[in-house]
Design a protein around this motif. Structure first.
Motif, PDB file in Angstrom:
ATOM      1  N   LEU A 106       0.819  -1.208   0.000  1.00  0.00           N
ATOM      2  CA  LEU A 106       0.000   0.000   0.000  1.00  0.00           C
ATOM      3  C   LEU A 106       0.859   1.266   0.000  1.00  0.00           C
ATOM      4  N   MET A 107       1.902   1.266   0.824  1.00  0.00           N
ATOM      5  CA  MET A 107       2.759   2.452   0.907  1.00  0.00           C
ATOM      6  C   MET A 107       3.462   2.724  -0.427  1.00  0.00           C
ATOM      7  N   ALA A 108       4.004   1.675  -1.021  1.00  0.00           N
ATOM      8  CA  ALA A 108       4.732   1.860  -2.274  1.00  0.00           C
ATOM      9  C   ALA A 108       3.802   2.249  -3.412  1.00  0.00           C
ATOM     10  N   ALA A 109       2.611   1.635  -3.457  1.00  0.00           N
ATOM     11  CA  ALA A 109       1.687   1.908  -4.562  1.00  0.00           C
ATOM     12  C   ALA A 109       1.162   3.333  -4.535  1.00  0.00           C
ATOM     13  N   SER A 110       1.048   3.914  -3.366  1.00  0.00           N
ATOM     14  CA  SER A 110       0.459   5.257  -3.255  1.00  0.00           C
ATOM     15  C   SER A 110       1.501   6.360  -3.140  1.00  0.00           C
ATOM     16  N   ALA A 111       2.792   6.013  -3.177  1.00  0.00           N
ATOM     17  CA  ALA A 111       3.826   7.030  -2.977  1.00  0.00           C
ATOM     18  C   ALA A 111       3.803   8.097  -4.071  1.00  0.00           C
ATOM     19  N   ALA A 112       3.638   7.673  -5.337  1.00  0.00           N
ATOM     20  CA  ALA A 112       3.720   8.629  -6.445  1.00  0.00           C
ATOM     21  C   ALA A 112       2.620   9.675  -6.393  1.00  0.00           C
ATOM     22  N   ASP A 113       1.438   9.314  -5.900  1.00  0.00           N
ATOM     23  CA  ASP A 113       0.301  10.241  -5.861  1.00  0.00           C
ATOM     24  C   ASP A 113       0.062  10.821  -4.473  1.00  0.00           C
ATOM     25  N   SER A 114       0.918  10.471  -3.519  1.00  0.00           N
ATOM     26  CA  SER A 114       0.721  10.939  -2.156  1.00  0.00           C
ATOM     27  C   SER A 114       1.131  12.404  -2.015  1.00  0.00           C
ATOM     28  N   GLU A 115       0.460  13.086  -1.106  1.00  0.00           N
ATOM     29  CA  GLU A 115       0.817  14.482  -0.830  1.00  0.00           C
ATOM     30  C   GLU A 115       2.168  14.550  -0.122  1.00  0.00           C
ATOM     31  N   PHE A 116       2.511  13.513   0.652  1.00  0.00           N
ATOM     32  CA  PHE A 116       3.792  13.439   1.346  1.00  0.00           C
ATOM     33  C   PHE A 116       4.462  12.108   1.002  1.00  0.00           C
ATOM     34  N   PRO A 117       5.046  11.995  -0.187  1.00  0.00           N
ATOM     35  CA  PRO A 117       5.650  10.712  -0.598  1.00  0.00           C
ATOM     36  C   PRO A 117       6.776  10.256   0.315  1.00  0.00           C
ATOM     37  N   LEU A 118       7.453  11.203   0.990  1.00  0.00           N
ATOM     38  CA  LEU A 118       8.535  10.834   1.891  1.00  0.00           C
ATOM     39  C   LEU A 118       8.041   9.867   2.960  1.00  0.00           C
ATOM     40  N   LEU A 119       6.865  10.147   3.534  1.00  0.00           N
ATOM     41  CA  LEU A 119       6.322   9.281   4.579  1.00  0.00           C
ATOM     42  C   LEU A 119       6.004   7.893   4.039  1.00  0.00           C
ATOM     43  N   ASN A 120       5.533   7.847   2.786  1.00  0.00           N
ATOM     44  CA  ASN A 120       5.236   6.548   2.180  1.00  0.00           C
ATOM     45  C   ASN A 120       6.502   5.718   2.006  1.00  0.00           C
ATOM     46  N   TYR A 121       7.559   6.342   1.504  1.00  0.00           N
ATOM     47  CA  TYR A 121       8.797   5.598   1.281  1.00  0.00           C
ATOM     48  C   TYR A 121       9.421   5.138   2.599  1.00  0.00           C
ATOM     49  N   LEU A 122       9.339   5.975   3.619  1.00  0.00           N
ATOM     50  CA  LEU A 122       9.870   5.579   4.921  1.00  0.00           C
ATOM     51  C   LEU A 122       9.081   4.400   5.495  1.00  0.00           C
ATOM     52  N   GLY A 123       7.750   4.469   5.379  1.00  0.00           N
ATOM     53  CA  GLY A 123       6.924   3.368   5.862  1.00  0.00           C
ATOM     54  C   GLY A 123       7.167   2.086   5.078  1.00  0.00           C
ATOM     55  N   ALA A 124       7.310   2.212   3.756  1.00  0.00           N
ATOM     56  CA  ALA A 124       7.578   1.033   2.928  1.00  0.00           C
ATOM     57  C   ALA A 124       8.930   0.416   3.275  1.00  0.00           C
ATOM     58  N   ALA A 125       9.929   1.260   3.576  1.00  0.00           N
ATOM     59  CA  ALA A 125      11.253   0.761   3.955  1.00  0.00           C
ATOM     60  C   ALA A 125      11.185  -0.028   5.259  1.00  0.00           C
ATOM     61  N   ARG A 126      10.431   0.482   6.226  1.00  0.00           N
ATOM     62  CA  ARG A 126      10.281  -0.233   7.496  1.00  0.00           C
ATOM     63  C   ARG A 126       9.598  -1.576   7.278  1.00  0.00           C
TER      64      ARG A 126
END
Length: 390
Positions: A106-126
């Motif tokens: 979910l985090m990786a799929a929504s990173a490109a369209d997210s308002e804060f992609p940084l948070l998505n990438y950090l969550g996906a990394a964890r």
């Protein structure tokens, strides 16, 4: 607004001029090639007003037509953004509940369209790290670090994950560049201290402790505990170079550090291991002049000296001390044994083991009994010492 005011003005003029022109309407003639159009002034004014409104309607229709594509794109963009928000929210919930595979997806799929992609990438990394997917974790971290605001957050997460995976050197490599820009960042400094401790980089840890205490990131008690862990390890490192580098380092320490019994004892142990017994005896006597701590007294019997008398004389100057009496008797007894003053050694060591048994004293007592050919009693002492070490 201007158009409405113009319309109201035209209506006002019509209401005022209409009655005056009712009896003298006049006419308007428009000739265009072979065509001629005649009408009254009122009719011409009405046609002009209707034509004006017709132009406004045409302008509106054209504007709507050309903005249709833009509004369609905006609609799709808003829809993607809304879906990204929903996926990100579900991803965080999945991460919190331990569903790491779903969280990463979910985090990786929504990173490109997210308002804060940084948070998505950090969550996906964890989430990827929790699954043991190192390559995916590193890829997400690189995306986070490439974000304008991601250097600190991404670096901290990368370092924390490296520490969790027992890679302290990698964690230090992640944090070292960050320290140049965030030298007083509390979380960064605390994580850096943990990495130095895990990596065994003792001198760097020692150098960092004053700053941590100044910023109140460590209590004085915590600093003392780390010192008693870091300095002995640093002494062991220096001992690999010989006794002189170790002694030079010891003399360069601040006086409050040299007054710490645990550090003095650790330095003496390294000197004894290096067979630098005279240097160790000097440090021991300096410490014993201040206090007769068991940690220092226990080292007296390990010394191999040509002249034990100065040390023994110092120990004999002490008065009774119930807390450290056993350690003091043991130290005196072991020195007397090395001096071959066997009767005195026997008396002192027997008193020492009565107060606080220890394997070293029992071993010496066994040897003393053997010298007197009291083998049964010697075996008794040897067995008592072995039972303490079992």
């Amino acid at each position: 607004m201007f158009r409405i005011l113009l319309l109201l003005l035209l209506l006002a003029v019509a209401l005022f001029a209409g009655p005056h022109l009712a009896g003298n309407q006049g006419y308007v003639q428009i000739i265009l090639g072979h065509y001629s159009v005649e009408m009254t002034v009122v009719s011409a004014a009405l046609v002009a007003v209707l034509g004006y409104f017709g132009l406004l309607l045409l302008e509106y229709l054209i504007t709507r037509l050309f903005s249709l594509g833009s509004r369609t794109r905006n609609w799709f963009g808003l829809r993607r953004s809304h879906k990204a928000v929903q996926r990100t929210r579900k991803g965080h919930l999945a991460l919190a509940t331990g569903d790491y595979r779903q969280a990463e997806r979910l985090m990786a799929a929504s990173a490109a369209d997210s308002e804060f992609p940084l948070l998505n990438y950090l969550g996906a990394a964890r989430a990827a790290d929790a699954q043991g997917r190192g390559e995916a974790r590193d890829r997400y971290l690189q995306e986070a670090l490439a974000h304008p605001e991601g250097s600190l957050a991404g670096g901290l997460l990368a370092a924390r994950l490296a520490l969790r995976n027992q890679q302290p050197e990698l964690a230090l490599a992640q944090m070292t560049p960050l320290l140049a820009e965030h030298a007083k960042h509390p979380r960064l400094l605390t994580l850096y201290q943990r990495a130095l401790l895990a990596a065994g980089r003792w001198q760097e840890l020692i150098d960092l402790l004053p700053q941590l205490q100044k910023l109140k990131l460590l209590t004085p008690e915590a600093v003392s505990q780390l010192q008693q862990q870091a300095y002995p390890a640093r002494f062991a490192e220096l001992a690999e170079q010989g006794s002189q580098p170790l002694l030079d380092y010891w003399q360069g320490l601040a006086k409050p550090l040299r007054q710490q019994v645990a550090l003095r004892a650790a330095c003496c142990r390294q000197l004894i291991r290096l067979q630098a017994h005279d240097a160790a005896e000097t440090l021991l006597r300096e410490g014993l002049k201040q206090s007769r701590e068991p940690a220092l007294l226990a080292l007296c019997g390990q010394l191999q000296l040509t002249d034990y008398q100065p040390l023994l004389t110092l120990l004999q100057q002490y008065g009774p001390d119930q807390d450290n009496e056993a350690a003091l008797l043991s130290a005196q007894g072991q020195i007397c044994f090395h001096q071959q003053h066997y009767p005195q050694a026997l008396q002192l060591l027997e008193k020492a083991v009565t107060l606080a048994p220890n394997p070293r004293d029992y071993q010496l007592l066994g040897q003393l009994m053997e010298r007197q050919r009291l083998f049964e009693k010697a075996n008794h002492y040897y067995l008592a010492g072995l039972q303490l070490t079992a």
